[in-house]
Design an enzyme around this catalytic site. Structure first.
Site, PDB file in Angstrom:
ATOM      1  N   GLU A  30       0.668  -1.101  -0.132  1.00 38.28           N
ATOM      2  CA  GLU A  30      -0.115   0.188  -0.046  1.00 38.28           C
ATOM      3  C   GLU A  30       0.839   1.358  -0.011  1.00 38.28           C
ATOM      4  OE1 GLU A  30      -2.936  -0.623   3.001  1.00 38.28           O
ATOM      5  OE2 GLU A  30      -4.250  -1.710   1.756  1.00 38.28           O
ATOM      6  N   VAL A  91      -2.938 -11.010   0.703  1.00 38.06           N
ATOM      7  CA  VAL A  91      -2.310 -12.344   0.206  1.00 38.06           C
ATOM      8  C   VAL A  91      -1.075 -11.934  -0.351  1.00 38.06           C
ATOM      9  CG1 VAL A  91      -2.423 -14.211  -1.317  1.00 38.06           C
ATOM     10  CG2 VAL A  91      -4.521 -13.109  -0.494  1.00 38.06           C
ATOM     11  N   GLY A  99      -6.726 -18.462  -5.229  1.00 39.71           N
ATOM     12  CA  GLY A  99      -7.993 -18.219  -4.442  1.00 39.71           C
ATOM     13  C   GLY A  99      -8.137 -17.876  -3.042  1.00 39.71           C
ATOM     14  N   TYR A 135     -12.879  -6.920  -5.771  1.00 41.69           N
ATOM     15  CA  TYR A 135     -14.169  -6.914  -5.007  1.00 41.69           C
ATOM     16  C   TYR A 135     -15.371  -6.571  -5.937  1.00 41.69           C
ATOM     17  CZ  TYR A 135     -11.058  -5.928  -1.020  1.00 41.69           C
ATOM     18  OH  TYR A 135      -9.884  -6.122  -0.384  1.00 41.69           O
TER      19      TYR A 135
END
Length: 169
Positions: A30, A91, A99, A135
């Protein structure tokens, strides 16, 4: 649909170092590599200590930690029900596409439904198009009419003390 070898479990106090490593990885992703102030000991106390209100999950692929999620329950006065708020989902970059992120998100959605929550919410950085696309593909919708506000650090302390917390920038 489940991915072979992929499991999700509740984090334990023994996972504090691992969570710290994953949280640091999230901060790097981020673009805030120096933003993590919490130590593993802080995480152990805040996530697993008496009165802890936040919870963590570890996602593993064939026994190796590939990701995590931290969440807590909030409340909607309009619904008169709790909601589940996803604080962080991460992740490892080299493990994406297997997944794990979808499994974490679905696990949390199942938890929200099982607990009778009226909402499952989270925030995403506006530049994080891969997360936004992920999302949206899961069926989430942005809440464009809402703006997140925050008091932290010196502004929070000043406001709590009755001083003006007004600042610009």
């Amino acid at each position: 649909m489940s991915t072979p070898g992929l499991t999700i479990r509740a984090a334990t106090p023994e996972d504090a170092e691992l969570l710290h490593e994953l949280i640091t990885g999230l901060a790097v992703y981020e673009r805030e590599p120096g933003a993590v102030k919490a130590s593993p000991q802080d995480l152990r106390a805040s996530l697993f200590g008496e009165g802890a209100t936040a919870h963590a999950l570890i996602c593993q692929q064939d026994g190796a930690a590939v990701g995590f999620a931290v969440y807590f329950f909030n409340y909607s006065t309009w619904l008169g029900r709790n909601g589940l708020y996803l604080e962080d989902l991460f992740v490892r970059p080299e493990c994406r596409g297997n997944g794990a992120g979808l499994a974490l998100l679905r696990h949390l959605a199942q938890l929200a439904v099982a607990r009778g929550c009226g909402r499952f919410e989270w925030s995403v950085l506006d530049w994080n198009q891969p997360a936004i696309d992920f999302y949206l593909a899961a069926g989430a919708r942005p809440m464009d009419e809402w703006t997140l506000y925050r008091l932290d650090g010196e502004a929070l302390a000043a406001f709590a003390a009755g001083e003006s917390a007004r600042r610009t920038g």
